[in-house]
Design a protein around this motif. Sequence first.
Motif, PDB file in Angstrom:
ATOM      1  N   ASP A 192      26.321  23.369  50.640  1.00  0.00           N
ATOM      2  CA  ASP A 192      25.108  23.113  49.868  1.00  0.00           C
ATOM      3  C   ASP A 192      24.664  24.351  49.089  1.00  0.00           C
ATOM      4  O   ASP A 192      24.324  24.264  47.908  1.00  0.00           O
ATOM      5  CB  ASP A 192      23.988  22.641  50.804  1.00  0.00           C
ATOM      6  N   ILE A 193      24.673  25.499  49.741  1.00  0.00           N
ATOM      7  CA  ILE A 193      24.276  26.741  49.069  1.00  0.00           C
ATOM      8  C   ILE A 193      25.170  26.987  47.857  1.00  0.00           C
ATOM      9  O   ILE A 193      24.692  27.285  46.760  1.00  0.00           O
ATOM     10  CB  ILE A 193      24.314  27.944  50.039  1.00  0.00           C
ATOM     11  N   PHE A 194      26.475  26.846  48.042  1.00  0.00           N
ATOM     12  CA  PHE A 194      27.397  27.129  46.939  1.00  0.00           C
ATOM     13  C   PHE A 194      27.369  26.046  45.868  1.00  0.00           C
ATOM     14  O   PHE A 194      27.684  26.321  44.713  1.00  0.00           O
ATOM     15  CB  PHE A 194      28.802  27.407  47.461  1.00  0.00           C
ATOM     16  N   SER A 195      26.952  24.853  46.218  1.00  0.00           N
ATOM     17  CA  SER A 195      26.838  23.804  45.194  1.00  0.00           C
ATOM     18  C   SER A 195      25.672  24.077  44.250  1.00  0.00           C
ATOM     19  O   SER A 195      25.658  23.607  43.121  1.00  0.00           O
ATOM     20  CB  SER A 195      26.678  22.427  45.847  1.00  0.00           C
ATOM     21  N   LYS A 196      24.705  24.856  44.721  1.00  0.00           N
ATOM     22  CA  LYS A 196      23.523  25.203  43.919  1.00  0.00           C
ATOM     23  C   LYS A 196      23.641  26.582  43.278  1.00  0.00           C
ATOM     24  O   LYS A 196      22.723  27.024  42.591  1.00  0.00           O
ATOM     25  CB  LYS A 196      22.276  25.189  44.805  1.00  0.00           C
ATOM     26  N   MET A 197      24.758  27.255  43.526  1.00  0.00           N
ATOM     27  CA  MET A 197      24.923  28.636  43.110  1.00  0.00           C
ATOM     28  C   MET A 197      24.997  28.775  41.590  1.00  0.00           C
ATOM     29  O   MET A 197      25.790  28.105  40.941  1.00  0.00           O
ATOM     30  CB  MET A 197      26.204  29.192  43.731  1.00  0.00           C
ATOM     31  N   GLU A 198      24.180  29.640  41.049  1.00  0.00           N
ATOM     32  CA  GLU A 198      24.266  30.038  39.645  1.00  0.00           C
ATOM     33  C   GLU A 198      25.046  31.360  39.642  1.00  0.00           C
ATOM     34  O   GLU A 198      24.465  32.436  39.714  1.00  0.00           O
ATOM     35  CB  GLU A 198      22.877  30.224  39.052  1.00  0.00           C
ATOM     36  N   TYR A 199      26.348  31.244  39.574  1.00  0.00           N
ATOM     37  CA  TYR A 199      27.234  32.394  39.741  1.00  0.00           C
ATOM     38  C   TYR A 199      26.913  33.536  38.783  1.00  0.00           C
ATOM     39  O   TYR A 199      26.926  34.699  39.177  1.00  0.00           O
ATOM     40  CB  TYR A 199      28.692  31.965  39.574  1.00  0.00           C
TER      41      TYR A 199
END
Length: 147
Positions: free
Chosen positions: A14-21
Motif C-alpha cells: 500500500d505504501i509503495f502504491s501511493k509512492m510519489e517516487y
Amino acid sequence: MVEWTDFERATIADIFSKMEYEVIGPAALSRCLVVYPWTQRYFGNFGNLYNAAAIIGNPMVAKHGTTILHGLDRAVKNMDNIKSEYAELSVLHSEKLHVDPDNFKLLSDCLTIVISAKLGKEFNGEVQAAFQKFLAVVVNSLGRQYH
C-alpha cells in the motif's frame, strides 16, 4: 528468512502504491545529506552540496534519490528473498563505492520521516512498524557484504 504477516505485506504494498517516487526519493536523500553532512563524501561528483538549498535544488541528488527509491521496488516485489535480491548491490557498495554501511540506516531513517510526513495520520504505529521492519531487512541485505 524473514517472516512477513499478511498485514505487513499489505502495508508495504500500500505504501509503495501511493509512492510519489520523484518527490519522496529526492526529499529523503536531500534530508540525509543535510542532516548527516558526512554522507556527502560519496557524492563528490554531484557538484554544489555546500548548503541545504544547494542540496535540495541539485538535480543529481534528485535523480539519485529517485533511483534509490525505485531500487526498493525490487524488495517490495521479492519480500521473501530480499537478501539475494540485493547481493550485487551490496558488493557494489562495499567493494567499489566503499560506502559506510551505517549510511543505509541513516537514509532509511530519513525515508521514514519523509513518508510519515506524506502519509500523516495514516502512518500510525502499526504502519510504521511494518515499514521499518521492511527497511531494516533492506539495510541488513545491503550491508551483508560487509560482514
